[in-house]
Motif scaffolding. Structure first.
Motif, PDB file in Angstrom:
ATOM      1  N   GLU A 231       0.826  -1.209   0.000  1.00 41.60           N
ATOM      2  CA  GLU A 231       0.000   0.000   0.000  1.00 41.60           C
ATOM      3  C   GLU A 231       0.861   1.260   0.000  1.00 41.60           C
ATOM      4  OE1 GLU A 231      -0.359  -2.533   2.247  1.00 41.60           O
ATOM      5  OE2 GLU A 231      -2.170  -3.428   1.384  1.00 41.60           O
ATOM      6  N   GLU A 232       1.949   1.238   0.784  1.00 46.41           N
ATOM      7  CA  GLU A 232       2.848   2.393   0.822  1.00 46.41           C
ATOM      8  C   GLU A 232       3.526   2.593  -0.526  1.00 46.41           C
ATOM      9  OE1 GLU A 232       4.309   2.587   5.465  1.00 46.41           O
ATOM     10  OE2 GLU A 232       5.123   0.981   4.202  1.00 46.41           O
ATOM     11  N   TRP A 233       3.941   1.484  -1.180  1.00 51.98           N
ATOM     12  CA  TRP A 233       4.551   1.595  -2.507  1.00 51.98           C
ATOM     13  C   TRP A 233       3.550   2.162  -3.514  1.00 51.98           C
ATOM     14  CZ3 TRP A 233       9.332   2.178  -3.067  1.00 51.98           C
ATOM     15  CH2 TRP A 233      10.272   1.460  -2.337  1.00 51.98           C
ATOM     16  N   ALA A 234       2.299   1.747  -3.413  1.00 54.02           N
ATOM     17  CA  ALA A 234       1.264   2.260  -4.316  1.00 54.02           C
ATOM     18  C   ALA A 234       1.094   3.768  -4.119  1.00 54.02           C
ATOM     19  CB  ALA A 234      -0.049   1.526  -4.092  1.00 54.02           C
ATOM     20  N   GLU A 235       1.131   4.235  -2.874  1.00 52.05           N
ATOM     21  CA  GLU A 235       1.002   5.661  -2.586  1.00 52.05           C
ATOM     22  C   GLU A 235       2.208   6.430  -3.127  1.00 52.05           C
ATOM     23  OE1 GLU A 235      -0.194   9.403  -1.243  1.00 52.05           O
ATOM     24  OE2 GLU A 235      -1.288   7.593  -1.766  1.00 52.05           O
ATOM     25  N   ILE A 236       3.396   5.880  -2.960  1.00 53.81           N
ATOM     26  CA  ILE A 236       4.607   6.524  -3.484  1.00 53.81           C
ATOM     27  C   ILE A 236       4.513   6.642  -5.005  1.00 53.81           C
ATOM     28  CG2 ILE A 236       7.098   6.203  -3.832  1.00 53.81           C
ATOM     29  CD1 ILE A 236       7.106   4.922  -0.967  1.00 53.81           C
ATOM     30  N   GLU A 237       4.110   5.559  -5.660  1.00 60.48           N
ATOM     31  CA  GLU A 237       3.971   5.572  -7.118  1.00 60.48           C
ATOM     32  C   GLU A 237       2.909   6.574  -7.558  1.00 60.48           C
ATOM     33  OE1 GLU A 237       4.540   5.222 -10.963  1.00 60.48           O
ATOM     34  OE2 GLU A 237       5.871   4.370  -9.450  1.00 60.48           O
ATOM     35  N   ARG A 238       1.802   6.660  -6.803  1.00 60.03           N
ATOM     36  CA  ARG A 238       0.749   7.627  -7.122  1.00 60.03           C
ATOM     37  C   ARG A 238       1.306   9.052  -7.056  1.00 60.03           C
ATOM     38  NH1 ARG A 238      -2.082  11.286  -5.173  1.00 60.03           N
ATOM     39  NH2 ARG A 238      -1.333  11.030  -3.056  1.00 60.03           N
ATOM     40  N   GLN A 239       2.109   9.341  -6.033  1.00 61.73           N
ATOM     41  CA  GLN A 239       2.692  10.680  -5.895  1.00 61.73           C
ATOM     42  C   GLN A 239       3.663  10.976  -7.038  1.00 61.73           C
ATOM     43  OE1 GLN A 239       4.375  10.872  -1.945  1.00 61.73           O
ATOM     44  NE2 GLN A 239       2.368  10.779  -0.958  1.00 61.73           N
ATOM     45  N   PHE A 240       4.474   9.988  -7.416  1.00 61.55           N
ATOM     46  CA  PHE A 240       5.374  10.177  -8.561  1.00 61.55           C
ATOM     47  C   PHE A 240       4.578  10.460  -9.838  1.00 61.55           C
ATOM     48  CE2 PHE A 240       8.933   7.595  -6.484  1.00 61.55           C
ATOM     49  CZ  PHE A 240       9.689   8.717  -6.221  1.00 61.55           C
ATOM     50  N   GLN A 241       3.522   9.677 -10.061  1.00 58.20           N
ATOM     51  CA  GLN A 241       2.715   9.867 -11.264  1.00 58.20           C
ATOM     52  C   GLN A 241       2.065  11.243 -11.264  1.00 58.20           C
ATOM     53  OE1 GLN A 241       2.663   7.688 -13.900  1.00 58.20           O
ATOM     54  NE2 GLN A 241       1.777   9.506 -14.849  1.00 58.20           N
ATOM     55  N   GLU A 242       1.606  11.672 -10.107  1.00 58.41           N
ATOM     56  CA  GLU A 242       1.003  13.006  -9.988  1.00 58.41           C
ATOM     57  C   GLU A 242       2.038  14.081 -10.362  1.00 58.41           C
ATOM     58  OE1 GLU A 242      -0.329  15.211  -6.094  1.00 58.41           O
ATOM     59  OE2 GLU A 242      -1.801  13.650  -6.595  1.00 58.41           O
ATOM     60  N   GLU A 243       3.274  13.914  -9.906  1.00 56.90           N
ATOM     61  CA  GLU A 243       4.325  14.870 -10.238  1.00 56.90           C
ATOM     62  C   GLU A 243       4.632  14.835 -11.743  1.00 56.90           C
ATOM     63  OE1 GLU A 243       7.196  17.778  -9.845  1.00 56.90           O
ATOM     64  OE2 GLU A 243       5.678  17.155  -8.412  1.00 56.90           O
ATOM     65  N   ARG A 244       4.734  13.626 -12.314  1.00 57.09           N
ATOM     66  CA  ARG A 244       5.002  13.523 -13.758  1.00 57.09           C
ATOM     67  C   ARG A 244       3.887  14.172 -14.561  1.00 57.09           C
ATOM     68  NH1 ARG A 244       7.243   8.353 -12.187  1.00 57.09           N
ATOM     69  NH2 ARG A 244       5.208   7.377 -12.414  1.00 57.09           N
ATOM     70  N   ASN A 245       2.642  13.984 -14.149  1.00 55.24           N
ATOM     71  CA  ASN A 245       1.508  14.579 -14.856  1.00 55.24           C
ATOM     72  C   ASN A 245       1.575  16.097 -14.811  1.00 55.24           C
ATOM     73  OD1 ASN A 245       0.559  12.012 -15.375  1.00 55.24           O
ATOM     74  ND2 ASN A 245      -0.979  12.037 -13.758  1.00 55.24           N
ATOM     75  N   ALA A 246       2.100  16.651 -13.725  1.00 53.76           N
ATOM     76  CA  ALA A 246       2.196  18.105 -13.587  1.00 53.76           C
ATOM     77  C   ALA A 246       3.229  18.685 -14.551  1.00 53.76           C
ATOM     78  CB  ALA A 246       2.551  18.479 -12.146  1.00 53.76           C
ATOM     79  N   TRP A 247       4.208  17.899 -14.994  1.00 58.03           N
ATOM     80  CA  TRP A 247       5.225  18.382 -15.921  1.00 58.03           C
ATOM     81  C   TRP A 247       4.630  18.772 -17.262  1.00 58.03           C
ATOM     82  CZ3 TRP A 247       9.187  13.855 -15.156  1.00 58.03           C
ATOM     83  CH2 TRP A 247       9.715  13.912 -13.858  1.00 58.03           C
ATOM     84  N   GLY A 248       3.554  18.128 -17.653  1.00 57.26           N
ATOM     85  CA  GLY A 248       2.962  18.401 -18.947  1.00 57.26           C
ATOM     86  C   GLY A 248       2.136  19.664 -18.967  1.00 57.26           C
ATOM     87  N   ASP A 249       1.897  20.269 -17.821  1.00 55.68           N
ATOM     88  CA  ASP A 249       1.049  21.479 -17.771  1.00 55.68           C
ATOM     89  C   ASP A 249       1.765  22.695 -18.305  1.00 55.68           C
ATOM     90  OD1 ASP A 249      -0.857  19.899 -16.659  1.00 55.68           O
ATOM     91  OD2 ASP A 249      -0.556  20.581 -14.608  1.00 55.68           O
TER      92      ASP A 249
END
Length: 83
Positions: A65-83
């Motif tokens: 569950e913690e790894w899933a949360e870490i990955e979610r945060q990374f993905q959220e950051e990567r998605n912000a790069w495209g803005d």
């Protein structure tokens, strides 16, 4: 040339500034300021390389569950790069 030593202790202020008052000094007088940083037991360790620094960390284990949360945060950051 005569030299007089004035020893003061002060704290580093915000912005890494140092300020002090010394009644012995005259306004406009040219002085030489020497700063000695006191090393404490809690001083940051020095490393010979970035690898040595990374090796100093203790291993960490995470639940799935913690790894899933870490990955979610990374993905959220990567998605912000495209803005």
């Amino acid at each position: 040339m005569t030299q007089t030593a004035i020893r003061l202790t002060t704290r580093v202020l915000s912005g890494k500034r140092v300020e002090f008052t010394a009644p012995e000094l005259t306004e406009g007088e040219e002085i030489e300021l020497i700063v000695l940083k006191t090393e404490t037991e809690h001083a940051a360790p020095q490393f010979a390389s970035a690898w040595e620094y990374l090796q100093s960390f203790q291993p960490q284990t995470h639940t799935p569950e913690e790894w899933a949360e870490i990955e979610r945060q990374f993905q959220e950051e990567r998605n912000a790069w495209g803005d």
